[in-house]
Write a protein that holds these residues in place. Structure first.
Motif, PDB file in Angstrom:
ATOM      1  N   HIS A 189      63.863  35.890  26.927  1.00 51.50           N
ATOM      2  CA  HIS A 189      62.651  36.698  26.730  1.00 51.50           C
ATOM      3  C   HIS A 189      61.492  36.082  27.522  1.00 51.50           C
ATOM      4  O   HIS A 189      61.377  34.851  27.636  1.00 51.50           O
ATOM      5  CB  HIS A 189      62.306  36.738  25.242  1.00 51.50           C
ATOM      6  N   GLY A 192      59.400  33.416  25.766  1.00 56.85           N
ATOM      7  CA  GLY A 192      60.184  32.317  25.227  1.00 56.85           C
ATOM      8  C   GLY A 192      59.350  31.098  24.894  1.00 56.85           C
ATOM      9  O   GLY A 192      58.407  30.747  25.610  1.00 56.85           O
ATOM     10  N   TYR A 196      64.753  27.699  29.246  1.00 51.80           N
ATOM     11  CA  TYR A 196      66.136  27.663  28.763  1.00 51.80           C
ATOM     12  C   TYR A 196      66.759  26.275  28.824  1.00 51.80           C
ATOM     13  O   TYR A 196      67.649  25.932  28.033  1.00 51.80           O
ATOM     14  CB  TYR A 196      66.994  28.635  29.581  1.00 51.80           C
ATOM     15  N   ARG A 227      63.544  32.088  21.028  1.00 51.97           N
ATOM     16  CA  ARG A 227      63.361  32.784  22.297  1.00 51.97           C
ATOM     17  C   ARG A 227      63.267  31.747  23.422  1.00 51.97           C
ATOM     18  O   ARG A 227      62.555  30.751  23.280  1.00 51.97           O
ATOM     19  CB  ARG A 227      62.072  33.619  22.280  1.00 51.97           C
ATOM     20  N   ILE A 228      63.967  32.002  24.483  1.00 56.30           N
ATOM     21  CA  ILE A 228      63.921  31.100  25.630  1.00 56.30           C
ATOM     22  C   ILE A 228      63.564  31.918  26.874  1.00 56.30           C
ATOM     23  O   ILE A 228      63.824  33.119  26.943  1.00 56.30           O
ATOM     24  CB  ILE A 228      65.268  30.377  25.850  1.00 56.30           C
ATOM     25  N   ARG A 229      62.985  31.269  27.854  1.00 57.38           N
ATOM     26  CA  ARG A 229      62.624  31.980  29.072  1.00 57.38           C
ATOM     27  C   ARG A 229      63.192  31.268  30.296  1.00 57.38           C
ATOM     28  O   ARG A 229      63.408  30.049  30.276  1.00 57.38           O
ATOM     29  CB  ARG A 229      61.106  32.117  29.199  1.00 57.38           C
TER      30      ARG A 229
END
Length: 259
Positions: A189, A192, A196, A227-229
């Motif tokens: 997302h 995030g 990641y 949530r990670i980006r």
């Protein structure tokens, strides 16, 4: 030799290539090319169809001797094929039927959850990546592209035979199912909490990746544990779904190999 497109077997193959409902009703899918023939599990092969010219060159291939096959006139074979440049051999393969429990047979499983993915090439590429990264399986929302779409099958390059997958009526229940079994979920997302590569996936993980144009729905993203980006330079707002999936899966694989 089959010499007419009016042949009932030819008509069925053409329908199987075009219509998911027919594929499901017959519990079959079509895989094209020598690689797909050689890698297909023998117990799932229903029948093989070879073009006349292919059979003249490769008729002694051991793979053809192990299953029933038909030789087809070249012009008819072109009509049967879903590609502009047919490879000369088509396989009828029985469909797979997995359960969520099948995807959890590996210890600390790595899973990918896809919401409303629409591009068959993306899905096929994701299947290949999942196999390469040692993923335990893929879970798709019911609104996602058909795994047995001929374009998806070609893009898997054989991974369709080896990577378990399931379609879920609703992904919210899947996340609850995984949470009960101690498998954390990570939503890819833009909002995030961390990039990641700052999270640990060594205890197992389920990555959530959304639709190519709209990403994950807000409701599903809210249900994920974290949530990670994926950081991006320039003016990009998102990455291709298959690219994002590859980045996440291989980070988890890197951590596993390092541990």
């Amino acid at each position: 030799m089959i010499t007419s497109t009016a042949n009932q077997q030819v008509k069925l193959l053409m329908q199987l290539n075009k219509k998911g409902k027919i594929r499901d009703a017959k519990d079959l899918f079509v895989a094209e090319g020598p690689k797909m023939l050689r890698e297909a599990p023998g117990d799932r092969l229903e029948k093989v169809y070879c073009s006349e010219s292919f059979f003249e060159k490769y008729g002694k291939d051991p793979a053809l001797k192990e299953v029933p096959y038909e030789v087809v006139q070249d012009s008819v074979f072109r009509a049967m094929s879903d590609t502009q440049n047919p490879q000369g051999v088509l396989c009828l393969v029985r469909q797979y039927h997995y359960t969520l429990e099948d995807l959890l047979l590996k210890e600390k499983p790595l899973l990918l959850i896809l919401e409303n993915l629409q591009d068959p090439g993306n899905l096929g590429t994701i299947m290949r990546t999942a196999e390469g990264a040692g993923a335990a399986g893929i879970i798709l929302s019911k609104g996602s592209v058909d795994m047995y779409n001929p374009k998806t099958i070609r893009s898997t390059m054989g991974s369709i035979y080896r990577v378990p997958f399931v379609y879920a009526e609703e992904l919210e229940g899947v996340l609850a199912f995984l949470k009960e079994r101690g498998i954390p979920s990570f939503a890819a997302h833009l909002d995030g909490k961390h990039t990641y590569d700052r999270e640990s996936y060594e205890g197992g993980a389920a990555f959530l990746v959304g639709n190519e144009s709209s990403g994950l729905s807000a409701g599903l993203a809210d249900l994920a544990d974290i949530r990670i980006r994926i950081p991006m330079e320039g003016k990009l707002e998102s990455l291709n779904a298959s690219v994002a999936s590859s980045i996440l899966l291989y980070e988890a694989y890197r951590q596993k190999r390092k541990s």
